[in-house]
Design a protein around this motif. Sequence first.
Motif, PDB file in Angstrom:
ATOM      1  N   ARG A  75       4.204  -0.745  -2.170  1.00 58.21           N
ATOM      2  CA  ARG A  75       5.214  -1.067  -1.173  1.00 58.21           C
ATOM      3  C   ARG A  75       4.657  -1.163   0.240  1.00 58.21           C
ATOM      4  N   ARG A  76       3.331  -1.047   0.362  1.00 58.87           N
ATOM      5  CA  ARG A  76       2.729  -1.193   1.697  1.00 58.87           C
ATOM      6  C   ARG A  76       2.960  -2.599   2.211  1.00 58.87           C
ATOM      7  N   LYS A  77       2.983  -2.684   3.536  1.00 61.74           N
ATOM      8  CA  LYS A  77       3.220  -3.998   4.134  1.00 61.74           C
ATOM      9  C   LYS A  77       1.943  -4.842   4.078  1.00 61.74           C
ATOM     10  N   LYS A  78       2.094  -6.051   3.540  1.00 62.86           N
ATOM     11  CA  LYS A  78       0.944  -6.969   3.534  1.00 62.86           C
ATOM     12  C   LYS A  78       0.885  -7.642   4.903  1.00 62.86           C
ATOM     13  N   LEU A  79      -0.257  -7.551   5.565  1.00 61.44           N
ATOM     14  CA  LEU A  79      -0.376  -8.140   6.908  1.00 61.44           C
ATOM     15  C   LEU A  79      -0.999  -9.527   6.868  1.00 61.44           C
ATOM     16  N   TYR A  80      -1.893  -9.732   5.879  1.00 57.38           N
ATOM     17  CA  TYR A  80      -2.637 -11.000   5.868  1.00 57.38           C
ATOM     18  C   TYR A  80      -3.246 -11.186   4.484  1.00 57.38           C
ATOM     19  N   GLU A  81      -3.191 -12.381   3.979  1.00 57.88           N
ATOM     20  CA  GLU A  81      -3.946 -12.667   2.749  1.00 57.88           C
ATOM     21  C   GLU A  81      -4.942 -13.764   3.026  1.00 57.88           C
ATOM     22  N   GLY A  82      -6.206 -13.445   2.896  1.00 52.88           N
ATOM     23  CA  GLY A  82      -7.267 -14.426   3.120  1.00 52.88           C
ATOM     24  C   GLY A  82      -7.778 -14.980   1.805  1.00 52.88           C
ATOM     25  N   LYS A  83      -8.940 -15.619   1.861  1.00 49.48           N
ATOM     26  CA  LYS A  83      -9.482 -16.270   0.675  1.00 49.48           C
ATOM     27  C   LYS A  83     -10.040 -15.232  -0.312  1.00 49.48           C
ATOM     28  N   ALA A  84     -10.606 -14.172   0.219  1.00 50.38           N
ATOM     29  CA  ALA A  84     -11.257 -13.189  -0.656  1.00 50.38           C
ATOM     30  C   ALA A  84     -10.658 -11.793  -0.568  1.00 50.38           C
ATOM     31  N   LYS A  85      -9.844 -11.558   0.465  1.00 45.15           N
ATOM     32  CA  LYS A  85      -9.318 -10.206   0.639  1.00 45.15           C
ATOM     33  C   LYS A  85      -7.856 -10.251   1.107  1.00 45.15           C
ATOM     34  N   ILE A  86      -7.184  -9.115   0.915  1.00 46.36           N
ATOM     35  CA  ILE A  86      -5.839  -8.937   1.461  1.00 46.36           C
ATOM     36  C   ILE A  86      -5.890  -7.734   2.391  1.00 46.36           C
ATOM     37  N   LEU A  87      -5.212  -7.841   3.529  1.00 45.49           N
ATOM     38  CA  LEU A  87      -5.130  -6.697   4.443  1.00 45.49           C
ATOM     39  C   LEU A  87      -3.722  -6.125   4.376  1.00 45.49           C
ATOM     40  N   TYR A  88      -3.640  -4.817   4.133  1.00 43.90           N
ATOM     41  CA  TYR A  88      -2.364  -4.107   4.154  1.00 43.90           C
ATOM     42  C   TYR A  88      -2.364  -3.128   5.321  1.00 43.90           C
ATOM     43  N   GLU A  89      -1.159  -2.809   5.775  1.00 43.84           N
ATOM     44  CA  GLU A  89      -1.027  -1.772   6.791  1.00 43.84           C
ATOM     45  C   GLU A  89      -1.608  -0.470   6.220  1.00 43.84           C
ATOM     46  N   GLY A  90      -2.360   0.257   7.035  1.00 46.46           N
ATOM     47  CA  GLY A  90      -2.961   1.509   6.557  1.00 46.46           C
ATOM     48  C   GLY A  90      -2.012   2.675   6.709  1.00 46.46           C
ATOM     49  N   PRO A  91      -2.421   3.848   6.211  1.00 42.50           N
ATOM     50  CA  PRO A  91      -1.546   5.026   6.264  1.00 42.50           C
ATOM     51  C   PRO A  91      -1.361   5.591   7.669  1.00 42.50           C
ATOM     52  N   GLU A  92      -2.338   5.391   8.547  1.00 45.36           N
ATOM     53  CA  GLU A  92      -2.251   5.879   9.933  1.00 45.36           C
ATOM     54  C   GLU A  92      -2.250   4.681  10.867  1.00 45.36           C
ATOM     55  N   PRO A  93      -1.667   4.839  12.077  1.00 47.89           N
ATOM     56  CA  PRO A  93      -1.755   3.741  13.041  1.00 47.89           C
ATOM     57  C   PRO A  93      -3.223   3.421  13.322  1.00 47.89           C
ATOM     58  N   GLY A  94      -3.506   2.154  13.487  1.00 47.69           N
ATOM     59  CA  GLY A  94      -4.896   1.769  13.775  1.00 47.69           C
ATOM     60  C   GLY A  94      -5.767   1.657  12.543  1.00 47.69           C
ATOM     61  N   THR A  95      -5.157   1.792  11.359  1.00 48.37           N
ATOM     62  CA  THR A  95      -5.952   1.626  10.132  1.00 48.37           C
ATOM     63  C   THR A  95      -5.384   0.485   9.285  1.00 48.37           C
ATOM     64  N   LEU A  96      -6.224  -0.013   8.405  1.00 48.55           N
ATOM     65  CA  LEU A  96      -5.853  -1.078   7.477  1.00 48.55           C
ATOM     66  C   LEU A  96      -6.430  -0.749   6.114  1.00 48.55           C
ATOM     67  N   VAL A  97      -5.800  -1.297   5.086  1.00 51.39           N
ATOM     68  CA  VAL A  97      -6.413  -1.230   3.762  1.00 51.39           C
ATOM     69  C   VAL A  97      -6.897  -2.634   3.427  1.00 51.39           C
ATOM     70  N   GLN A  98      -8.190  -2.718   3.109  1.00 49.29           N
ATOM     71  CA  GLN A  98      -8.790  -4.000   2.721  1.00 49.29           C
ATOM     72  C   GLN A  98      -8.848  -4.047   1.196  1.00 49.29           C
ATOM     73  N   TYR A  99      -8.163  -5.008   0.604  1.00 47.78           N
ATOM     74  CA  TYR A  99      -8.145  -5.158  -0.860  1.00 47.78           C
ATOM     75  C   TYR A  99      -9.058  -6.337  -1.232  1.00 47.78           C
ATOM     76  N   PHE A 100     -10.023  -6.092  -2.088  1.00 46.51           N
ATOM     77  CA  PHE A 100     -10.982  -7.139  -2.473  1.00 46.51           C
ATOM     78  C   PHE A 100     -10.482  -7.875  -3.718  1.00 46.51           C
ATOM     79  N   LYS A 101     -10.190  -9.154  -3.560  1.00 43.42           N
ATOM     80  CA  LYS A 101      -9.686  -9.972  -4.675  1.00 43.42           C
ATOM     81  C   LYS A 101     -10.853 -10.498  -5.524  1.00 43.42           C
ATOM     82  N   ASP A 102     -10.502 -11.043  -6.682  1.00 43.31           N
ATOM     83  CA  ASP A 102     -11.526 -11.673  -7.525  1.00 43.31           C
ATOM     84  C   ASP A 102     -11.700 -13.151  -7.186  1.00 43.31           C
ATOM     85  N   ASP A 103     -10.932 -13.649  -6.214  1.00 46.99           N
ATOM     86  CA  ASP A 103     -10.993 -15.083  -5.890  1.00 46.99           C
ATOM     87  C   ASP A 103     -12.303 -15.449  -5.216  1.00 46.99           C
TER      88      ASP A 103
END
Length: 252
Positions: free
Chosen positions: A3-31
Amino acid sequence: MSRRKKLYEGKAKILYEGPEPGTLVQYFKDDATAFNNQKHATLEGKGVLNNRISEFVMVSLGRIGIPTHFIKRLNMREQLVRKVEIIPLEVICRNVAAGSMSKRLGITEGEQLPRSIVEFCYKNDDLEDPLVSEEHITALGWSNPQEMDDMIAMTLRINDFLSGMFAAVGIRLIDFKLEYGRLYDGDLVRTVLADEISPDSCRLWDMETNEKLDKDRFRRDLGNVTEAYAEVARRLGIMKENNVVSIDEGSK
Ligand code: ADP
Ligand code: UDP
């Protein structure tokens, strides 16, 4: 986590809002994409490998004092990073002529350059990331001379460190791409290494055979792409023998 907020989806990764302000979660796709998205495929296990390889490289660079966005790896596909303001440049460092440099300047691929070269491309997919000069960059306000000096110095230091690290495991670092970001701390702005460093963003050749162990296997239809990435991970001691897809905890 889903349920995290998706901020951006790029060609190889997705960025989600992180747990603390000023952080992000970088998700590595198989694309995998190449030639500005004209070629596309899903390579099972690539995201897992790039997450692990990039973690290893960022942590190693942190240990020699390079400031990076990396905080910690969260799971097989995700890492927690500091959110930065990305400087809209791809900083490319070359030790050996290859790819676009060989094509543009007519230098045989594989020719050792007399010294390492740092070049800049303007990060803009619509324009296909054109090569730009420092004059363009400062005149158009994408960066300033101080920040450019910091990026060039860090890039050369990263190059020396990574060239040695890869040479120790029989790999030649031909070239690579970096992205830097601005981290604001009150009135202070720090330039930090961001994005990823992986076989997607480096050219890595086996020292003995010149076999390509990087994204050129995908760009040039050489096959065994994830196997080559796994070989890089194996040589760096990150992954066990032939343990590519099974190490995936399952996609999120
Ligand atoms: P692209 O945007 O070229 O398709 P990716 O799929 O790799 O590339 O997407 C990752 C995006 O995240 C890139 O645009 C990159 O500039 C950006 N990015 C990387 N690290 C950070 C960070 N720490 N803070 C903010 N943005 C970042
Ligand atoms: N690179 C990258 N992303 C890009 C462009 C280049 O990671 O959008 C990397 C590429 O993998 C290589 C280096 O930067 O390691 C130099 O790439 P080059 O300019 O030769 O471009 P290419 O031949 O990949 O188009």
